[in-house]
Design a protein around this motif. Structure first.
Motif, PDB file in Angstrom:
ATOM      1  N   LEU A 435      -3.891 -54.867  17.870  1.00 43.81           N
ATOM      2  CA  LEU A 435      -2.873 -55.652  17.192  1.00 43.81           C
ATOM      3  C   LEU A 435      -3.111 -55.698  15.685  1.00 43.81           C
ATOM      4  CD1 LEU A 435      -2.342 -58.687  19.596  1.00 43.81           C
ATOM      5  CD2 LEU A 435      -0.812 -56.770  19.205  1.00 43.81           C
ATOM      6  N   THR A 436      -4.364 -55.737  15.269  1.00 44.45           N
ATOM      7  CA  THR A 436      -4.671 -55.758  13.838  1.00 44.45           C
ATOM      8  C   THR A 436      -4.142 -54.510  13.148  1.00 44.45           C
ATOM      9  OG1 THR A 436      -6.671 -57.062  14.242  1.00 44.45           O
ATOM     10  CG2 THR A 436      -6.525 -55.899  12.146  1.00 44.45           C
ATOM     11  N   VAL A 437      -4.382 -53.352  13.754  1.00 44.61           N
ATOM     12  CA  VAL A 437      -3.887 -52.088  13.190  1.00 44.61           C
ATOM     13  C   VAL A 437      -2.358 -52.049  13.228  1.00 44.61           C
ATOM     14  CG1 VAL A 437      -3.890 -49.590  13.456  1.00 44.61           C
ATOM     15  CG2 VAL A 437      -5.995 -50.886  13.822  1.00 44.61           C
ATOM     16  N   GLY A 438      -1.784 -52.465  14.343  1.00 48.49           N
ATOM     17  CA  GLY A 438      -0.336 -52.453  14.465  1.00 48.49           C
ATOM     18  C   GLY A 438       0.336 -53.368  13.471  1.00 48.49           C
ATOM     19  N   TYR A 439      -0.248 -54.535  13.223  1.00 53.31           N
ATOM     20  CA  TYR A 439       0.325 -55.481  12.266  1.00 53.31           C
ATOM     21  C   TYR A 439       0.283 -54.914  10.851  1.00 53.31           C
ATOM     22  CZ  TYR A 439       1.488 -60.046  10.300  1.00 53.31           C
ATOM     23  OH  TYR A 439       2.122 -61.081   9.641  1.00 53.31           O
ATOM     24  N   LEU A 440      -0.794 -54.221  10.534  1.00 45.69           N
ATOM     25  CA  LEU A 440      -0.910 -53.602   9.210  1.00 45.69           C
ATOM     26  C   LEU A 440       0.191 -52.559   9.009  1.00 45.69           C
ATOM     27  CD1 LEU A 440      -2.563 -53.292   6.587  1.00 45.69           C
ATOM     28  CD2 LEU A 440      -3.947 -51.592   7.789  1.00 45.69           C
ATOM     29  N   ILE A 441       0.461 -51.773  10.051  1.00 49.29           N
ATOM     30  CA  ILE A 441       1.500 -50.744   9.950  1.00 49.29           C
ATOM     31  C   ILE A 441       2.882 -51.363   9.871  1.00 49.29           C
ATOM     32  CG2 ILE A 441       2.582 -48.810  11.173  1.00 49.29           C
ATOM     33  CD1 ILE A 441      -0.178 -48.204  12.376  1.00 49.29           C
ATOM     34  N   ALA A 442       3.135 -52.350  10.720  1.00 48.75           N
ATOM     35  CA  ALA A 442       4.482 -52.915  10.820  1.00 48.75           C
ATOM     36  C   ALA A 442       4.827 -53.838   9.666  1.00 48.75           C
ATOM     37  CB  ALA A 442       4.626 -53.662  12.146  1.00 48.75           C
ATOM     38  N   LYS A 443       3.865 -54.632   9.194  1.00 53.23           N
ATOM     39  CA  LYS A 443       4.143 -55.676   8.212  1.00 53.23           C
ATOM     40  C   LYS A 443       3.554 -55.422   6.839  1.00 53.23           C
ATOM     41  CE  LYS A 443       6.532 -58.535  10.733  1.00 53.23           C
ATOM     42  NZ  LYS A 443       7.917 -58.879  10.382  1.00 53.23           N
ATOM     43  N   SER A 444       2.697 -54.423   6.705  1.00 48.16           N
ATOM     44  CA  SER A 444       2.041 -54.100   5.435  1.00 48.16           C
ATOM     45  C   SER A 444       1.091 -55.210   4.988  1.00 48.16           C
ATOM     46  CB  SER A 444       3.083 -53.834   4.336  1.00 48.16           C
ATOM     47  OG  SER A 444       2.472 -53.266   3.204  1.00 48.16           O
ATOM     48  N   TYR A 445       0.629 -56.020   5.916  1.00 43.79           N
ATOM     49  CA  TYR A 445      -0.376 -57.045   5.645  1.00 43.79           C
ATOM     50  C   TYR A 445      -1.569 -56.837   6.569  1.00 43.79           C
ATOM     51  CZ  TYR A 445       2.712 -60.063   2.818  1.00 43.79           C
ATOM     52  OH  TYR A 445       3.530 -60.582   1.842  1.00 43.79           O
ATOM     53  N   TYR A 446      -2.772 -57.092   6.033  1.00 46.74           N
ATOM     54  CA  TYR A 446      -3.953 -57.165   6.888  1.00 46.74           C
ATOM     55  C   TYR A 446      -4.131 -58.616   7.308  1.00 46.74           C
ATOM     56  CZ  TYR A 446      -8.734 -57.372   8.496  1.00 46.74           C
ATOM     57  OH  TYR A 446      -9.850 -57.600   9.252  1.00 46.74           O
ATOM     58  N   ASN A 447      -4.100 -58.851   8.608  1.00 48.74           N
ATOM     59  CA  ASN A 447      -4.178 -60.203   9.134  1.00 48.74           C
ATOM     60  C   ASN A 447      -5.630 -60.568   9.401  1.00 48.74           C
ATOM     61  OD1 ASN A 447      -4.250 -62.356  11.256  1.00 48.74           O
ATOM     62  ND2 ASN A 447      -2.036 -62.245  10.995  1.00 48.74           N
ATOM     63  N   ALA A 448      -6.110 -61.585   8.684  1.00 52.37           N
ATOM     64  CA  ALA A 448      -7.476 -62.058   8.859  1.00 52.37           C
ATOM     65  C   ALA A 448      -7.502 -63.435   9.516  1.00 52.37           C
ATOM     66  CB  ALA A 448      -8.192 -62.105   7.513  1.00 52.37           C
ATOM     67  N   GLY A 449      -6.466 -63.753  10.265  1.00 52.49           N
ATOM     68  CA  GLY A 449      -6.409 -65.050  10.942  1.00 52.49           C
ATOM     69  C   GLY A 449      -5.716 -66.085  10.084  1.00 52.49           C
ATOM     70  N   PRO A 450      -6.457 -66.946   9.385  1.00 46.23           N
ATOM     71  CA  PRO A 450      -5.825 -67.983   8.556  1.00 46.23           C
ATOM     72  C   PRO A 450      -5.083 -67.426   7.343  1.00 46.23           C
ATOM     73  CG  PRO A 450      -8.096 -68.567   9.088  1.00 46.23           C
ATOM     74  CD  PRO A 450      -7.914 -67.141   9.482  1.00 46.23           C
ATOM     75  N   ILE A 451      -5.456 -66.203   6.900  1.00 48.71           N
ATOM     76  CA  ILE A 451      -4.785 -65.608   5.743  1.00 48.71           C
ATOM     77  C   ILE A 451      -4.382 -64.177   6.056  1.00 48.71           C
ATOM     78  CG2 ILE A 451      -6.050 -67.043   4.093  1.00 48.71           C
ATOM     79  CD1 ILE A 451      -7.722 -64.528   3.422  1.00 48.71           C
ATOM     80  N   GLU A 452      -3.411 -63.671   5.283  1.00 51.77           N
ATOM     81  CA  GLU A 452      -2.983 -62.274   5.346  1.00 51.77           C
ATOM     82  C   GLU A 452      -3.078 -61.690   3.952  1.00 51.77           C
ATOM     83  OE1 GLU A 452       0.421 -62.721   8.844  1.00 51.77           O
ATOM     84  OE2 GLU A 452       1.021 -62.516   6.751  1.00 51.77           O
ATOM     85  N   ILE A 453      -3.550 -60.464   3.838  1.00 47.37           N
ATOM     86  CA  ILE A 453      -3.697 -59.801   2.542  1.00 47.37           C
ATOM     87  C   ILE A 453      -2.653 -58.705   2.445  1.00 47.37           C
ATOM     88  CG2 ILE A 453      -5.257 -58.482   1.050  1.00 47.37           C
ATOM     89  CD1 ILE A 453      -7.589 -59.801   2.563  1.00 47.37           C
ATOM     90  N   GLY A 454      -1.871 -58.701   1.353  1.00 45.52           N
ATOM     91  CA  GLY A 454      -0.830 -57.694   1.177  1.00 45.52           C
ATOM     92  C   GLY A 454       0.332 -58.254   0.376  1.00 45.52           C
ATOM     93  N   PRO A 455       1.485 -57.610   0.429  1.00 42.25           N
ATOM     94  CA  PRO A 455       1.752 -56.349   1.124  1.00 42.25           C
ATOM     95  C   PRO A 455       1.162 -55.163   0.358  1.00 42.25           C
ATOM     96  CG  PRO A 455       3.721 -57.076  -0.026  1.00 42.25           C
ATOM     97  CD  PRO A 455       2.708 -58.166  -0.203  1.00 42.25           C
ATOM     98  N   TRP A 456       0.718 -54.156   1.111  1.00 45.51           N
ATOM     99  CA  TRP A 456       0.000 -53.047   0.504  1.00 45.51           C
ATOM    100  C   TRP A 456       0.907 -52.159  -0.330  1.00 45.51           C
ATOM    101  CZ3 TRP A 456      -4.898 -53.739   0.280  1.00 45.51           C
ATOM    102  CH2 TRP A 456      -5.532 -54.512   1.248  1.00 45.51           C
TER     103      TRP A 456
END
Length: 838
Positions: A435-456
């Motif tokens: 799901l972490t990899v899929g979320y990065l592809i779909a949303k352009s964010y890296y999901n670290a739980g409480p925070i998301e980094i992006g959009p790339w």
């Protein structure tokens, strides 16, 4: 396993256990004993296990039965039930003939020899159906209420048999293959939703209320998946089916109903059977599209012969030649039952779609609804219709006992496992990594739980002011808090060597999650960055990587420091009021200078303190959401906005006093076989004397709520106005013309066209040519003004093109249609882009 399955699986979610080793495959065909015609949608059950399947449109079936099965039972509407013992079978391929439950009065064999004639008994009959639609339509009843059960599924079709070997500890999920729900398909469900609701409908005035009394669905890890968005997405694709409407809205396309007022223009009709049943006499009609490439149906209707001419049953499919992408099959079944007064009441609907490539199926969606406990009343209380058209009337999720007692149709074994399987999947570390990899592809964010980094996409861009621009940003998620949300970024320009930043925080004021409806929150924002003149403050301000390649990219800039405090509250029927206070400081950057007519330098800062009130009304709005972002699911209802701004002179060093009023409306037009068109209109007026960077400039991309208005052929800062009108129309014709051209229609091309217009006036007090002491328009390299004053002619540009090239690409020719007598303007161009849709 083929990695494409999992990539597609994760992207779809971002919008948002085992068999016995001993198996026996039974396959065959079911036909009518009297006509030798195939019997579609006949149900076949294994006895005593209860598993089963149903026949396809050719009467064929195939399913796996356990070794304990002693017989199969075959049922079909209008036929006697038949049991076939299995112990005496010499082969596993069956040819079953069903006996009609009542005497067959007449048989008319379909004949397509010769030219089809609209003046035939079948067309006369369908015209009677059309003439009696109003009295037979369920939604046409003055006051009615009923109970509705709804089951929605989504998942994979025919996953590779060896898939589980590559899934490690996730292999159990790939063993729950449903061979019952869709004939001949092995289904792997990864989404299942059930609802039981009480529905109220009234025609005068037209009102509708659906109270969901029980709700159940699969729930994925909320860190990665917005489960509400999955539900909204699938419901948007699998809309309720009402045969009596002129068009059926399926997969965001409009299909002409076979009983629409103009249906005889698009369909051919043939009488096939006349039947006697305990419910009355019925005539069976076969329907065929005159052009199989159009968005039309093939199938059959049963029409009552009691003078009501009501539909008793409909079996509809879509031609494989229809102008659709990635859709291998669409099937619809509607069943009606007469009540005590002889009025046909809708009892059950089934809508299914198989998605995939030209050679294989990949995904499926299926929606089953059953209706019962109809009541017609003299009046329904006003209290019933208050609030949202669809609302949840339950406090807690109902337990297993409730669903066992109240489901009108029992879940099969595979459906029952789906709920538990998803819960088990969520607990696996390997699935979380996927799901972490899929979320990065779909949303352009890296999901670290409480925070998301992006959009790339915004990590790197370039422009003539900053050169190479580097940016890192992020936002908090609902995992940290549903009542407070933060987002921000840091950016650095290699050429101007300046650090930029943005920070925003929103706080719920009604004790409810901040991102859901109805929202009530307070939001504070601070931003310091370089922007093109005319752009407002925003987290995504047009500095993405792909924006660096715009043909009309900005060349003049302002450094901005802004502070904003916003209060938003939403009321019933999606009426919202936003009150915003903004302090905004703009300072010239690069070679942009503010000078008067004598060439003398003026104050290079523009400072404003502004109060904004915005009233928005989006009736019956549905949307996807993530944090504070909302994406409207466009329906038939328009969206209205009314905005007022007031500038305070002398407050926090502000230089200007002004007033601005702006009104806008957006509407999607559903044009049946001519496709869909999005239209928007904006009018505005600015009162007060202002420097031109504070006036309206049409070169700024206006995303609005759903309609992007991008004037592609206007230069940066080319026009400025203090009273203005903007109009935009985008029409997707969906192949109406191409479908009529032999040798062309097989490519499933689609026509698109649109027009954008801007008309603005500049009053004398804001015209630098008439006010020497005002900030003068900036000059280009040739010493000519970059900004022009419009004559009594609107600026217009249009485009026309071909969409769906190889199901992936769009080619457009864009042309500027007015203000052509200038040397420095882009007059026309071609655009080639990627567009993937049904």
């Amino acid at each position: 396993m083929n990695w494409k399955y999992w990539i597609c699986f994760i992207v779809l979610l971002g919008l948002g256990i085992s068999f016995s080793n001993a198996q026996r495959i039974i396959k065959g065909q079911v036909k009518s004993m009297h006509t030798n015609l195939a019997v579609p949608r006949a149900t076949i059950y294994s006895i005593p296990s209860g598993g089963g399947t149903s026949t396809d449109n050719q009467g064929k079936f195939q399913f796996t039965i356990p070794p304990s099965s002693s017989a199969i039972q075959v049922k079909a509407l209008g036929y006697y039930t038949q049991e076939v013992p299995l112990d005496s079978l010499q082969q596993d391929t069956l040819h079953i003939q069903l006996q009609v439950a009542n005497s067959l009065l007449e048989e008319v064999v379909i004949s397509k020899k010769g030219k089809y004639n609209n003046d035939n008994p079948a067309v006369d009959l369908i015209r009677e159906v059309i003439a009696h639609k109003k009295q037979n339509q369920l939604s046409g009843q003055q006051q009615i209420q009923f109970e509705e059960y709804e089951k929605i599924q989504f998942g994979l079709v025919n996953p590779p048999k060896k898939a589980s070997k590559f899934m490690g500890n996730m292999d159990f999920y790939f063993k729950n293959l449903d061979t019952v729900s869709i004939p001949g398909k092995a289904l792997l469900p990864f989404y299942l939703e059930e609802n039981i609701a009480q529905v109220y409908s009234q025609t005068s005035p037209s009102r509708y209320k659906k109270r969901i009394q029980a709700h159940k669905k699969t729930e994925y890890n909320p860190r990665f998946i917005n489960n509400d968005n999955i539900q909204a997405f699938i419901n948007a694709q699998l809309q309720p089916i009402d045969l009596y409407q002129p068009s059926l809205y399926l997969l965001r396309k409009l299909f002409v109903s076979p009983i629409a007022d103009n249906a005889p223009l698009f369909y051919q009709y043939y009488i096939t059977d006349t039947l006697h049943t305990p419910e009355g006499d019925f005539i069976s009609l076969n329907i065929q599209p005159k052009n199989p490439y159009d968005l039309l149906f093939t199938g059959s209707l049963q029409i009552s012969m009691d003078g009501r001419y009501a539909v008793r049953q409909a079996e509809l499919v879509v031609s494989d030649k229809a102008n659709l992408n990635f859709v291998n099959d669409v099937f619809i079944t509607l069943q009606y039952q007469p009540n005590e007064e002889g009025i046909m009441e809708l009892q059950r609907t089934e809508f299914g779609v198989i998605l995939g490539g030209s050679s294989a199926d990949s995904f499926y969606g299926r929606k089953v609804q059953s209706f019962s406990k109809y009541e017609r009343q003299d009046s329904i209380s006003e209290e019933v219709f208050k609030g949202e058209p669809v609302e949840r009337a339950f406090v807690e999720k109902q337990g297993l006992d409730y669903w066992t007692l109240n489901r009108p149709e029992k879940l099969n074994t595979f459906e029952e496992r789906a709920y538990n399987n998803v819960d088990s999947l969520n607990n696996l570390k390997s699935f979380k990594a996927l799901l972490t990899v899929g979320y990065l592809i779909a949303k352009s964010y890296y999901n670290a739980g409480p925070i998301e980094i992006g959009p790339w996409e915004y990590s790197y861009s370039f422009n003539n002011m900053e050169g190479n621009r580097f940016r890192i940003g992020g936002r908090t998620t609902r995992q940290l808090s549903e009542y407070m949300l933060y987002e921000g970024y840091l950016a650095y320009g290699a050429r101007d060597k300046k650090v930029k930043y943005y920070l925003s925080g929103a706080f719920s004021l009604n004790g409810k999650p901040i991102s859901t409806y109805p929202a009530h929150y307070l939001k504070a924002t601070i931003q310091q960055d370089v922007m093109e003149p005319g752009r407002g403050i925003s987290y995504l301000k047009g500095d993405g990587f792909f924006q660096s390649f715009r043909s009309n990219k900005p060349t003049k800039w302002l450094y901005n420091t802004a502070y904003r405090l916003q209060h938003l509250v939403e009321f019933g029927d999606h009426i919202s009021l936003s009150t915003t206070v903004t302090h905004h400081e703009r300072r010239t950057a690069g070679d942009l200078l503010f000078v008067n007519a004598a060439g003398e330098a003026l104050n290079q800062e523009i400072i404003t303190s502004d109060l904004e009130l915005e009233l928005r009304w989006a009736p019956k709005e549905q949307f996807y959401f993530r944090n504070l972002e909302r994406n409207t699911i466009v329906g038939k209802q328009p969206i209205f906005k009314l905005q007022y701004n007031h500038g305070f002179k002398g407050v926090w060093k502000s230089n200007y006093r002004y007033d601005k009023v702006q009104a806008s409306v957006f509407k999607r037009l559903f044009l049946a076989q001519l496709g869909l068109a999005d239209a928007s209109l904006t009018v505005g007026k600015i009162f007060g004397q202002l420097p031109y960077p504070l006036l309206e400039m049409p070169n700024i991309v206006n995303k609005g709520d759903v309609h992007v208005i991008d004037f592609a052929k206007i230069n940066s800062m080319e026009f400025a106005a203090d009273s203005y009108l903007k109009f935009a129309l985008d029409h997707r014709v969906n192949g109406f013309l191409f479908n009529k051209i032999p040798w062309v229609r097989k490519f499933k091309l689609r026509e698109i066209w649109g027009v954008y217009a801007f008309y603005g006036q500049l009053s004398a007090k804001n015209n630098p040519l008439l006010q020497p002491n005002l900030t003068q328009f900036d000059l280009n390299d040739a010493g000519l003004s970059r900004t022009r004053i419009m004559r009594n002619t609107p600026y217009v540009e249009g485009y026309a093109g071909i969409d769906n090239i190889f199901k992936l690409f769009r080619l457009e020719y864009v042309k500027r249609l007015s203000y052509l007598n200038y040397a420095d303007i882009p007059k026309d161009s071609f655009r080639f882009s990627l567009h993937i849709h049904f």
